[in-house]
Design a protein around this motif. Structure first.
Motif, PDB file in Angstrom:
ATOM      1  N   THR A 160       0.837  -1.196   0.000  1.00  0.00           N
ATOM      2  CA  THR A 160       0.000   0.000   0.000  1.00  0.00           C
ATOM      3  C   THR A 160       0.877   1.253   0.000  1.00  0.00           C
ATOM      4  O   THR A 160       1.673   1.442   0.914  1.00  0.00           O
ATOM      5  CB  THR A 160      -0.913   0.020   1.238  1.00  0.00           C
ATOM      6  OG1 THR A 160      -0.142  -0.338   2.396  1.00  0.00           O
ATOM      7  CG2 THR A 160      -2.048  -0.969   1.093  1.00  0.00           C
ATOM      8  N   PRO A 161       0.761   2.117  -1.010  1.00  0.00           N
ATOM      9  CA  PRO A 161       1.569   3.338  -1.053  1.00  0.00           C
ATOM     10  C   PRO A 161       1.294   4.249   0.142  1.00  0.00           C
ATOM     11  O   PRO A 161       0.186   4.271   0.687  1.00  0.00           O
ATOM     12  CB  PRO A 161       1.127   4.009  -2.360  1.00  0.00           C
ATOM     13  CG  PRO A 161       0.449   2.937  -3.153  1.00  0.00           C
ATOM     14  CD  PRO A 161      -0.133   1.992  -2.163  1.00  0.00           C
ATOM     15  N   ALA A 162       2.304   5.023   0.523  1.00  0.00           N
ATOM     16  CA  ALA A 162       2.170   5.896   1.689  1.00  0.00           C
ATOM     17  C   ALA A 162       1.032   6.901   1.514  1.00  0.00           C
ATOM     18  O   ALA A 162       0.257   7.139   2.445  1.00  0.00           O
ATOM     19  CB  ALA A 162       3.492   6.610   1.954  1.00  0.00           C
ATOM     20  N   ALA A 163       0.928   7.491   0.319  1.00  0.00           N
ATOM     21  CA  ALA A 163      -0.121   8.488   0.100  1.00  0.00           C
ATOM     22  C   ALA A 163      -1.516   7.875   0.221  1.00  0.00           C
ATOM     23  O   ALA A 163      -2.451   8.503   0.731  1.00  0.00           O
ATOM     24  CB  ALA A 163       0.045   9.129  -1.276  1.00  0.00           C
ATOM     25  N   TYR A 164      -1.676   6.646  -0.224  1.00  0.00           N
ATOM     26  CA  TYR A 164      -2.954   5.942  -0.127  1.00  0.00           C
ATOM     27  C   TYR A 164      -3.318   5.692   1.338  1.00  0.00           C
ATOM     28  O   TYR A 164      -4.479   5.840   1.733  1.00  0.00           O
ATOM     29  CB  TYR A 164      -2.846   4.625  -0.902  1.00  0.00           C
ATOM     30  CG  TYR A 164      -4.044   3.708  -0.810  1.00  0.00           C
ATOM     31  CD1 TYR A 164      -5.233   4.028  -1.427  1.00  0.00           C
ATOM     32  CD2 TYR A 164      -3.957   2.495  -0.125  1.00  0.00           C
ATOM     33  CE1 TYR A 164      -6.333   3.177  -1.367  1.00  0.00           C
ATOM     34  CE2 TYR A 164      -5.041   1.638  -0.055  1.00  0.00           C
ATOM     35  CZ  TYR A 164      -6.229   1.988  -0.671  1.00  0.00           C
ATOM     36  OH  TYR A 164      -7.302   1.136  -0.613  1.00  0.00           O
TER      37      TYR A 164
END
Length: 329
Positions: free
Chosen positions: A179-183
């Protein structure tokens, strides 16, 4: 923010876990994690390592619900905590729909309902309550014997906002993968807060299992993404999660999809300073624990090289002491 270690391969013998348990034992790494395995089962593997003298905090990220009834799951959790004498994060998830159908005959009609029933039973049994749940998917009327053991935190595998809200309601730890940090910052953390507020409880901790590799002259980040995440990039629930994160790989061939994941920093890659900078994005997103996932390095270059990269990163992160003699901070 804590830094932990993921077993970068599926062990075929318990003694293969010893080196990584030693790494956690003799550095400031927070916990040793392993995903679901159908070879050396994680509960048994970690207990075996404890018997060999390496008693470290452990994390299951995540155990798949269709494999065992909640009562059996709690029996395994308590056995592990009592065997290691250390805390356990017992993470659970429903698994892919195809896996559910393979074991249960049909997938859960409602993933969230099945998870809610399962974790409700597990939490009650862990608390030595008389559990009386008659659910659509899981039922239990029982009570576990009372016994002293280290703390067990109940984890839930989280990819999308619906499960994040449920984690906010009923879990101690939300566990994410790829899971990307921004997500995490923009979608999952707000959903967790909503769930926690609706249940009148504290927001769970957030553990992100992050694929990572250190750059070398002979290395290509695309190779690492393919070596560690090809299966996930083909799974519908991961494709949907990435689309929600603004990363649409649904129509892409695999090398191109892997390059996109690298470009969007879903896979953390670079020299030590670049990797640490990317980790700070997870900290700012609200992550409490990063689990270093060196699966790609292990698959391409072997377990020894993965261990070397782990040592290098732990030293750089202030979690270890340079050289072969590590000490807890």
């Amino acid at each position: 923010m804590h830094y932990s270690v993921l077993m970068p391969f599926v062990p075929r013998r318990p003694e293969q876990i010893l080196t990584y348990a030693a790494l956690v034992e003799w550095t400031a790494a927070h916990r040793l994690w392993q995903g679901q395995s159908v070879l050396v089962e994680p509960f048994q593997g970690f207990a075996s390592v404890a018997g060999a003298g390496f008693r470290v905090p452990t994390g299951l990220g995540v155990t798949l619900m269709p494999l065992r009834h909640p009562y059996e799951a709690v029996n395994q959790i308590k056995t592990l905590a009592m065997s290691t004498g250390e805390t356990v994060v017992a993470g659970f998830g429903p698994g892919p729909r195809a896996f559910q159908e393979m074991l249960l005959g049909a997938p859960y009609r409602s993933q969230l309902t099945a998870v809610r029933e399962y974790l409700t039973i597990v939490r009650g049994l862990l608390g030595n309550e008389l559990v009386d749940v008659k659910g659509e998917y899981y039922s239990c009327r029982a009570q576990m014997p009372s016994a002293m053991s280290p703390q067990v935190d109940l984890g839930l595998g989280v990819l999308r906002p619906g499960m994040a809200r449920l984690a906010g309601e009923i879990a101690d730890v939300a566990i994410t993968w790829l899971t990307p940090a921004a997500y995490l910052e923009e979608l999952l953390c707000p959903a967790m807060r909503q769930g926690a507020e609706s249940a009148g409880r504290a927001v769970p901790r957030l553990t992100a299992i992050v694929p990572v590799a250190l750059a070398r002259p002979d290395r290509d980040v695309t190779d690492f993404v393919l070596a560690s995440n090809t299966m996930h990039m083909r799974a519908p629930h991961y494709i949907d999660m990435l689309a929600k994160a603004g990363i649409d790989i649904s129509g892409l061939e695999m090398p191109e999809a892997a390059r996109l994941l690298a470009e969007k920093e879903v896979f953390v890659y670079g020299d030590v300073d670049q990797v640490i900078d990317q980790f700070q994005k997870y900290r700012r997103a609200g992550v409490d624990e990063i689990v270093l996932n060196m699966t790609g390095v292990c698959n391409l270059y072997g377990a020894k090289e993965a261990l070397n990269d782990l040592k290098t990163l732990l030293v750089a992160l202030g979690q270890g002491v340079e050289g072969t003699s590590w000490t807890k901070s």
